[in-house]
Design a protein around this motif. Structure first.
Motif, mmCIF file in Angstrom:
data_model
loop_
_atom_site.group_PDB
_atom_site.id
_atom_site.type_symbol
_atom_site.label_atom_id
_atom_site.label_comp_id
_atom_site.label_asym_id
_atom_site.label_seq_id
_atom_site.Cartn_x
_atom_site.Cartn_y
_atom_site.Cartn_z
ATOM 1 N N LYS A 114 6.430 12.453 -13.388
ATOM 2 C CA LYS A 114 7.724 12.954 -13.833
ATOM 3 C C LYS A 114 8.463 13.655 -12.693
ATOM 4 N N ASP A 115 7.710 14.344 -11.823
ATOM 5 C CA ASP A 115 8.336 15.006 -10.678
ATOM 6 C C ASP A 115 8.887 13.972 -9.689
ATOM 7 N N ILE A 116 8.160 12.864 -9.520
ATOM 8 C CA ILE A 116 8.648 11.793 -8.645
ATOM 9 C C ILE A 116 9.968 11.243 -9.169
ATOM 10 N N GLN A 117 9.994 10.965 -10.458
ATOM 11 C CA GLN A 117 11.220 10.427 -11.067
ATOM 12 C C GLN A 117 12.374 11.420 -10.940
ATOM 13 N N GLN A 118 12.093 12.699 -11.191
ATOM 14 C CA GLN A 118 13.156 13.706 -11.133
ATOM 15 C C GLN A 118 13.668 13.887 -9.715
ATOM 16 N N SER A 119 12.777 13.772 -8.727
ATOM 17 C CA SER A 119 13.200 13.895 -7.329
ATOM 18 C C SER A 119 14.186 12.803 -6.955
ATOM 19 N N LEU A 120 13.923 11.591 -7.394
ATOM 20 C CA LEU A 120 14.845 10.489 -7.100
ATOM 21 C C LEU A 120 16.188 10.705 -7.788
ATOM 22 N N ILE A 121 16.139 11.211 -9.019
ATOM 23 C CA ILE A 121 17.376 11.507 -9.746
ATOM 24 C C ILE A 121 18.160 12.611 -9.045
ATOM 25 N N ALA A 153 15.561 11.598 6.430
ATOM 26 C CA ALA A 153 16.181 10.289 6.248
ATOM 27 C C ALA A 153 16.112 9.446 7.510
ATOM 28 N N LEU A 154 15.580 10.016 8.581
ATOM 29 C CA LEU A 154 15.518 9.316 9.867
ATOM 30 C C LEU A 154 14.100 8.950 10.275
ATOM 31 N N LYS A 155 13.112 9.676 9.752
ATOM 32 C CA LYS A 155 11.730 9.453 10.158
ATOM 33 C C LYS A 155 10.793 9.812 9.019
ATOM 34 N N GLY A 156 9.839 8.920 8.734
ATOM 35 C CA GLY A 156 8.860 9.205 7.703
ATOM 36 C C GLY A 156 7.945 10.347 8.105
ATOM 37 N N LYS A 157 7.545 11.160 7.112
ATOM 38 C CA LYS A 157 6.706 12.316 7.388
ATOM 39 C C LYS A 157 5.583 12.397 6.358
ATOM 40 N N ALA A 158 4.378 12.701 6.824
ATOM 41 C CA ALA A 158 3.254 12.883 5.914
ATOM 42 C C ALA A 158 3.533 14.059 4.979
ATOM 43 N N GLY A 159 3.199 13.891 3.722
ATOM 44 C CA GLY A 159 3.437 14.941 2.753
ATOM 45 C C GLY A 159 4.850 14.977 2.220
ATOM 46 N N GLU A 160 5.678 14.027 2.661
ATOM 47 C CA GLU A 160 7.075 13.989 2.219
ATOM 48 C C GLU A 160 7.481 12.573 1.804
ATOM 49 N N SER A 161 6.517 11.777 1.346
ATOM 50 C CA SER A 161 6.799 10.360 1.095
ATOM 51 C C SER A 161 7.926 10.152 0.092
ATOM 52 N N VAL A 162 7.907 10.872 -1.028
ATOM 53 C CA VAL A 162 8.943 10.691 -2.050
ATOM 54 C C VAL A 162 10.259 11.304 -1.599
ATOM 55 N N TYR A 163 10.186 12.471 -0.962
ATOM 56 C CA TYR A 163 11.403 13.107 -0.442
ATOM 57 C C TYR A 163 12.066 12.209 0.598
ATOM 58 N N CYS A 164 11.269 11.648 1.511
ATOM 59 C CA CYS A 164 11.817 10.724 2.506
ATOM 60 C C CYS A 164 12.412 9.491 1.827
ATOM 61 N N THR A 165 11.734 8.986 0.807
ATOM 62 C CA THR A 165 12.249 7.822 0.077
ATOM 63 C C THR A 165 13.639 8.106 -0.464
#
Length: 242
Positions: A114-121, A153-165
């Protein structure tokens, strides 16, 4: 709701254009810092956020001509209401700065669905919906759309996969929007700030050296300076590095 005054205005077709800046995510972090910075430059502001109490507090702290509007910009109907209110009270903004967003950190397997979905929203829709609302008229009238993201938004980071997405999604949207409005009077600017020492990091569970990060005020000063050059050329991308 907010304060009213006379404005410099002009007409293009039936569109009334006012010289004011709309800032989303204005109740904290970079959005709030931009509000104070632009108020110092005597710009008229429309400040939008989800928390009515924080908006009212900001309004009491801020000098100059400004208005507040409480809205959840991840809700298409709420954004439609915002646009309707601006049409009835202020006209079309000359600048829209989209700062709304939220963080989500941790390894992928540790995150709740649910947190993943809310982050994208929370990170995608508050950028897309205001652009969809204001871009059609701003293509004709001119102006600037500023989408604030992150160096995530420019470089993928460990621990930030969904945020980077989410932030890469905003980047793709911003670059595509820029192509769609090419040849019009509208300019689309992407801003990629590195980490800032703000309340953004509270309750995230991350252990970053926040004390070494730039302040939101420093970032706001750099962004305002860069945006001041847009009419002299096209500043398309602004990256703020530590």
């Amino acid at each position: 709701m907010g304060k009213f005054s006379s404005y410099t205005q002009y007409l293009i077709g039936r569109v009334v254009i006012m010289k004011y800046t709309l800032i989303t995510g204005a109740t904290g972090g970079l959005g709030k810092a931009l509000a104070f910075r632009l108020a110092q430059k005597q710009e008229t502001l429309l400040l939008v956020g989800r928390n009515s109490d924080k908006l009212q507090t900001l309004s009491e702290e801020l000098s100059g001509e400004h208005h507040i509007f409480c809205s959840d910009l991840s809700d298409a109907e709420a954004v439609a209401a915002l646009k309707c209110w601006t049409q009835e009270n202020l006209g079309l903004p000359s600048t829209v700065i989209n700062c709304a967003g939220a963080g989500l950190f941790g390894s992928l397997e540790s995150l709740d669905d649910k947190d993943i979905q809310q982050s994208l929203i929370d990170n995608l829709l508050p950028i897309i919906y205001p652009c969809k609302a204001f871009v059609p008229d701003m293509k004709q009238a001119g102006g600037v759309i500023v989408n604030v993201m992150s160096t995530a938004a420019l470089k993928g980071k460990a621990g930030e996969s969904v945020y980077c997405t989410a932030k890469w999604g905003v980047r793709g949207f911003t670059e595509s929007l820029r192509e769609e409005v090419k040849g019009s009077q509208l300019r689309v600017v992407a801003v990629y700030p590195a980490g800032m020492a703000t309340g953004f990091w509270e309750n995230t569970g991350v252990n970053y050296p926040v004390e070494s990060f730039m302040s939101a005020e420093q970032a706001a000063e750099m962004i305002v300076a860069a945006l001041g050059q847009v009419n002299k050329g096209f500043v398309s991308d602004i990256t703020l590095s530590r």
